[in-house]
Motif scaffolding. Structure first.
Motif, PDB file in Angstrom:
ATOM      1  N   ALA A 332      37.481   2.985  20.003  1.00  0.00           N
ATOM      2  CA  ALA A 332      36.118   2.850  19.482  1.00  0.00           C
ATOM      3  C   ALA A 332      35.731   1.396  19.267  1.00  0.00           C
ATOM      4  CB  ALA A 332      35.984   3.626  18.169  1.00  0.00           C
ATOM      5  N   ALA A 333      36.708   0.496  19.139  1.00  0.00           N
ATOM      6  CA  ALA A 333      36.394  -0.915  18.909  1.00  0.00           C
ATOM      7  C   ALA A 333      35.617  -1.517  20.065  1.00  0.00           C
ATOM      8  CB  ALA A 333      37.686  -1.695  18.668  1.00  0.00           C
ATOM      9  N   VAL A 334      35.717  -0.923  21.248  1.00  0.00           N
ATOM     10  CA  VAL A 334      34.987  -1.433  22.410  1.00  0.00           C
ATOM     11  C   VAL A 334      33.479  -1.352  22.180  1.00  0.00           C
ATOM     12  CG1 VAL A 334      34.605  -1.095  24.886  1.00  0.00           C
ATOM     13  CG2 VAL A 334      36.891  -0.766  23.913  1.00  0.00           C
ATOM     14  N   TYR A 335      33.056  -0.398  21.366  1.00  0.00           N
ATOM     15  CA  TYR A 335      31.620  -0.162  21.158  1.00  0.00           C
ATOM     16  C   TYR A 335      31.113  -0.792  19.870  1.00  0.00           C
ATOM     17  CZ  TYR A 335      32.189   3.265  24.871  1.00  0.00           C
ATOM     18  OH  TYR A 335      32.455   3.882  26.073  1.00  0.00           O
ATOM     19  N   ALA A 336      31.858  -1.739  19.300  1.00  0.00           N
ATOM     20  CA  ALA A 336      31.433  -2.342  18.041  1.00  0.00           C
ATOM     21  C   ALA A 336      30.106  -3.074  18.187  1.00  0.00           C
ATOM     22  CB  ALA A 336      32.510  -3.308  17.537  1.00  0.00           C
ATOM     23  N   ARG A 337      29.851  -3.694  19.345  1.00  0.00           N
ATOM     24  CA  ARG A 337      28.624  -4.467  19.520  1.00  0.00           C
ATOM     25  C   ARG A 337      27.390  -3.561  19.529  1.00  0.00           C
ATOM     26  NH1 ARG A 337      27.221  -9.506  21.242  1.00  0.00           N
ATOM     27  NH2 ARG A 337      29.399 -10.042  21.640  1.00  0.00           N
ATOM     28  N   VAL A 338      27.470  -2.410  20.206  1.00  0.00           N
ATOM     29  CA  VAL A 338      26.306  -1.519  20.284  1.00  0.00           C
ATOM     30  C   VAL A 338      26.241  -0.578  19.091  1.00  0.00           C
ATOM     31  CG1 VAL A 338      26.250  -1.628  22.789  1.00  0.00           C
ATOM     32  CG2 VAL A 338      27.566   0.181  21.677  1.00  0.00           C
ATOM     33  N   GLY A 339      27.347  -0.463  18.329  1.00  0.00           N
ATOM     34  CA  GLY A 339      27.372   0.433  17.178  1.00  0.00           C
ATOM     35  C   GLY A 339      28.008   1.757  17.527  1.00  0.00           C
ATOM     36  N   LEU A 340      28.894   2.244  16.656  1.00  0.00           N
ATOM     37  CA  LEU A 340      29.582   3.510  16.922  1.00  0.00           C
ATOM     38  C   LEU A 340      28.605   4.672  17.000  1.00  0.00           C
ATOM     39  CD1 LEU A 340      32.813   3.383  14.721  1.00  0.00           C
ATOM     40  CD2 LEU A 340      32.490   2.724  17.092  1.00  0.00           C
ATOM     41  N   GLU A 341      27.471   4.587  16.265  1.00  0.00           N
ATOM     42  CA  GLU A 341      26.513   5.697  16.282  1.00  0.00           C
ATOM     43  C   GLU A 341      25.872   5.873  17.649  1.00  0.00           C
ATOM     44  OE1 GLU A 341      24.339   2.016  14.808  1.00  0.00           O
ATOM     45  OE2 GLU A 341      26.302   2.964  14.565  1.00  0.00           O
ATOM     46  N   ASN A 342      25.991   4.864  18.523  1.00  0.00           N
ATOM     47  CA  ASN A 342      25.433   4.939  19.878  1.00  0.00           C
ATOM     48  C   ASN A 342      26.534   5.056  20.925  1.00  0.00           C
ATOM     49  OD1 ASN A 342      22.764   4.483  18.850  1.00  0.00           O
ATOM     50  ND2 ASN A 342      23.271   2.310  18.659  1.00  0.00           N
ATOM     51  N   SER A 343      27.697   5.512  20.528  1.00  0.00           N
ATOM     52  CA  SER A 343      28.848   5.545  21.426  1.00  0.00           C
ATOM     53  C   SER A 343      29.408   6.957  21.525  1.00  0.00           C
ATOM     54  CB  SER A 343      29.935   4.608  20.895  1.00  0.00           C
ATOM     55  OG  SER A 343      30.573   5.185  19.763  1.00  0.00           O
ATOM     56  N   PRO A 344      30.351   7.170  22.442  1.00  0.00           N
ATOM     57  CA  PRO A 344      31.019   8.492  22.498  1.00  0.00           C
ATOM     58  C   PRO A 344      31.841   8.802  21.257  1.00  0.00           C
ATOM     59  CG  PRO A 344      31.359   7.240  24.541  1.00  0.00           C
ATOM     60  CD  PRO A 344      30.762   6.296  23.562  1.00  0.00           C
ATOM     61  N   TYR A 345      32.029   7.798  20.383  1.00  0.00           N
ATOM     62  CA  TYR A 345      32.830   7.981  19.173  1.00  0.00           C
ATOM     63  C   TYR A 345      31.940   8.063  17.935  1.00  0.00           C
ATOM     64  CZ  TYR A 345      36.452   6.508  22.431  1.00  0.00           C
ATOM     65  OH  TYR A 345      37.288   6.405  23.508  1.00  0.00           O
ATOM     66  N   ARG A 346      30.746   8.564  18.099  1.00  0.00           N
ATOM     67  CA  ARG A 346      29.827   8.632  16.954  1.00  0.00           C
ATOM     68  C   ARG A 346      30.312   9.607  15.891  1.00  0.00           C
ATOM     69  NH1 ARG A 346      27.256  10.522  21.455  1.00  0.00           N
ATOM     70  NH2 ARG A 346      26.860  12.760  21.589  1.00  0.00           N
ATOM     71  N   ASP A 347      31.171  10.566  16.267  1.00  0.00           N
ATOM     72  CA  ASP A 347      31.705  11.480  15.261  1.00  0.00           C
ATOM     73  C   ASP A 347      32.575  10.722  14.255  1.00  0.00           C
ATOM     74  OD1 ASP A 347      33.440  11.193  17.614  1.00  0.00           O
ATOM     75  OD2 ASP A 347      34.843  12.453  16.497  1.00  0.00           O
ATOM     76  N   ILE A 348      33.255   9.635  14.691  1.00  0.00           N
ATOM     77  CA  ILE A 348      34.054   8.832  13.765  1.00  0.00           C
ATOM     78  C   ILE A 348      33.145   8.146  12.765  1.00  0.00           C
ATOM     79  CG2 ILE A 348      35.573   6.826  13.599  1.00  0.00           C
ATOM     80  CD1 ILE A 348      36.735   7.579  16.295  1.00  0.00           C
ATOM     81  N   GLU A 349      32.025   7.624  13.252  1.00  0.00           N
ATOM     82  CA  GLU A 349      31.074   6.960  12.353  1.00  0.00           C
ATOM     83  C   GLU A 349      30.503   7.933  11.339  1.00  0.00           C
ATOM     84  OE1 GLU A 349      27.288   5.841  10.765  1.00  0.00           O
ATOM     85  OE2 GLU A 349      27.484   7.332  12.358  1.00  0.00           O
ATOM     86  N   ARG A 350      30.211   9.171  11.766  1.00  0.00           N
ATOM     87  CA  ARG A 350      29.651  10.169  10.842  1.00  0.00           C
ATOM     88  C   ARG A 350      30.680  10.560   9.784  1.00  0.00           C
ATOM     89  NH1 ARG A 350      27.407  12.669  15.554  1.00  0.00           N
ATOM     90  NH2 ARG A 350      29.136  14.130  15.540  1.00  0.00           N
ATOM     91  N   GLU A 351      31.909  10.780  10.215  1.00  0.00           N
ATOM     92  CA  GLU A 351      32.960  11.189   9.271  1.00  0.00           C
ATOM     93  C   GLU A 351      33.191  10.147   8.177  1.00  0.00           C
ATOM     94  OE1 GLU A 351      35.678  13.651  12.528  1.00  0.00           O
ATOM     95  OE2 GLU A 351      36.402  11.803  11.612  1.00  0.00           O
ATOM     96  N   CYS A 352      33.112   8.876   8.554  1.00  0.00           N
ATOM     97  CA  CYS A 352      33.464   7.799   7.626  1.00  0.00           C
ATOM     98  C   CYS A 352      32.248   7.136   7.001  1.00  0.00           C
ATOM     99  CB  CYS A 352      34.297   6.746   8.365  1.00  0.00           C
ATOM    100  SG  CYS A 352      35.791   7.398   9.126  1.00  0.00           S
TER     101      CYS A 352
END
Length: 524
Positions: A332-352
């Motif tokens: 998920a660190a690859v998507y730090a610039r665009v934001g996790l909420e806009n990435s395939p790992y948005r579920d991690i952002e929601r959980e935390c």
């Protein structure tokens, strides 16, 4: 030769196309149909329970907010009155009039009254829950006049009182626990000499002690999002929580590291006293290197370094749940610039995610919950996303409390909650078993073995169960499991049935020969 058009030749009837052969469908199993129906009913009942719990939390948050606001208003005008000159009656009268106007406009009492909307919503949900319970578990008319024979089944009232008080302490209601512990039984004490007595203060403090630190750390997490207390607790108790068979570190530590990592990755990390853990900073200030709250370059680099340092020990068991989560977190660190909420790992952002400085919008901000429910209204997927928000925080709290209680010699789950959950699952089967026993003229209170299986989750299996592979009967104290000389096990009555006059018999699963007297009893 041409056909004569005057001849009456019957037209050929059209043939129906052959119908495909449909294989006969097996008749549905009535037991399976009944099981699925009951599971669906209890799923709906659990939803009603969750809805009541959310409405109660909303009302509690609204009521406490209103009370705090009223107290602040009273304090404000109390100070204004104190500031007035004793001889300046006009100024004092103006302050009183201003207070009366503000108090009237705020209308605090009506906002927490039973007629207010939050209270109405809560009471309406409670009413629906009662109807749902009656639908799933209809009242047995034959049980209306049932009595419990206290002589045959004596109850230790003092022990029961300690169980209830312990439950209040376990769920953090120390005020209610102390109040009930000090009670003397009320009217019951006048008519029943065995009524429970007050619990001595020293005993109350001993019962309360295991939970005081637990709730101090919990409130620190829930109300402030501060993990420093939990980190201190883990430094002191982490070694005792390591799995002694696999060497795996405790999951509560992994959840702590996960939340710290995501905080750094999303640019919202803060440790105790405003410092980042291990001297690292998750955000840049004033140097233009950051890219905003949705994630920044320096924050991502610090998060990756933090993950390399703390996640390695969770990947030693390659197929574990934690190892799989570590792989997703690091990717998920690859998507730090665009934001996790806009990435395939948005579920991690929601959980935390933290909302409004607190962990759970349901408890602390009912207005925010209402707005989120309105935006999430629509598909089941949207509602599932909404329920997922902040779930990692609550998993951390639950895991911490369970680990803390186990280390203190307490059950990981409150015993009364265990009784309730098991009762919800087992009650339909018990009701049917009681009906069968009454139909056969048996005394239900004297039935030692229920003639039906009750499927309970593994966490509610508190003792081993042995079923004889030959007789298919469950072992009892009178018919215990016996280990043969070859290592296989049968119930004692089965060994006697298989034995020859000299007491020897052949094992049903191997060529070995054993004797009844040579078998060893297994203690479950």
């Amino acid at each position: 030769m041409a056909a004569d058009p005057d001849l009456d030749v019957p037209a050929e009837e059209p043939r129906e196309p052959p119908q495909p052969q449909v294989p006969p469908q097996p008749e549905p199993d009535p037991a399976e149909e009944e099981k699925r129906r009951r599971e669906a009913e209890f799923a709906l009942l659990n939803k009603e329970i969750d809805r009541v719990e959310r409405k109660c939390r909303d009302y509690e948050a609204t009521a406490m907010g209103t009370i705090d606001e009223a107290i602040a208003t009273l304090e404000l005008y109390k100070n204004k009155v104190m500031e007035c000159d004793e001889d300046d009656e006009e100024a004092l009268e103006n302050v009183v009039k201003e207070f009366e106007k503000v108090w009237s406009e705020a209308n605090y009492p009506s906002r927490v009254a039973p007629e207010a909307k939050p209270a109405k919503d809560m009471l309406a949900c409670v009413g629906k829950l009662g109807k749902a319970i009656e639908k799933v578990c209809p009242k047995e008319k034959s049980w209306e006049n049932a009595t419990w024979d206290l002589k045959e089944h004596p109850i230790d009232r003092d022990a029961l009182k300690e169980v209830i008080v312990n439950h209040f302490y376990r769920v953090g209601r120390f005020d209610i626990g102390d109040l009930y512990a000090e009670s003397e039984g009320g009217e019951l004490a006048d008519v029943d000499p065995n009524a429970p007595k007050p619990i001595p203060p020293e005993r109350r403090e001993a019962m309360k002690a295991p939970f005081v630190e637990m709730w101090n750390v919990t409130w620190q997490i829930e109300r402030e999002g501060d993990l420093s207390g939990l980190k201190t607790w883990l430094e002191r108790n982490g070694d005792a929580l390591v799995n002694k068979y696999t060497g795996a570190p405790p999951r509560v530590e992994f959840l702590l590291r996960k939340l710290e990592y995501v905080r750094m990755l999303t640019g919202h990390h803060r440790g105790s006293s405003g410092e980042e853990p291990d001297g690292k900073r998750a955000r840049t200030e004033g140097n233009g290197a950051g890219v905003g709250d949705s994630g920044d370059v320096d924050g991502a680099a610090a998060a990756v370094a933090y993950g390399k340092e703390h996640f390695e020990k969770f990947t030693r068991l390659r197929d574990s749940k934690e190892a799989n989560e570590v792989r997703r977190l690091m990717a998920a660190a690859v998507y730090a610039r665009v934001g996790l909420e806009n990435s395939p790992y948005r579920d991690i952002e929601r959980e935390c995610r933290e909302i409004g400085g607190v962990l759970n919008p349901y408890t602390f901000d009912p207005d925010l919950r209402k707005r989120m429910e309105e935006t999430a209204k629509g598909t089941e997927e949207d509602l599932a996303d909404f329920e997922e928000i902040g779930s990692a925080w609550w998993e951390l709290v639950n895991e911490f409390q369970s680990s803390h209680c186990i280390l203190a010699g307490q059950p990981g789950e409150p015993p009364l909650l265990t009784i309730y959950n098991v009762g919800v699952i087992a009650m339909p089967t018990l009701v049917k078993a009681a009906q069968v026993a009454r139909a056969r003229g048996q005394d239900w209170n004297k039935v030692e073995c229920i003639p039906a299986d009750i499927d309970l989750p593994d966490k509610y299996m508190f003792r081993s169960i042995f079923v004889c592979p030959v007789s298919k009967e469950e072992a009892t104290p009178e018919n215990p499991p016996m280990m043969l000389t070859c290592g296989h096990a049968l119930c004692r009555e089965t060994t006697k049935t298989l034995a020859k006059p000299d007491g020897s018999f052949k094992c049903p699963y191997c060529p070995a020969v054993s004797t009844v007297d040579g078998c060893l009893e297994l203690h479950l």
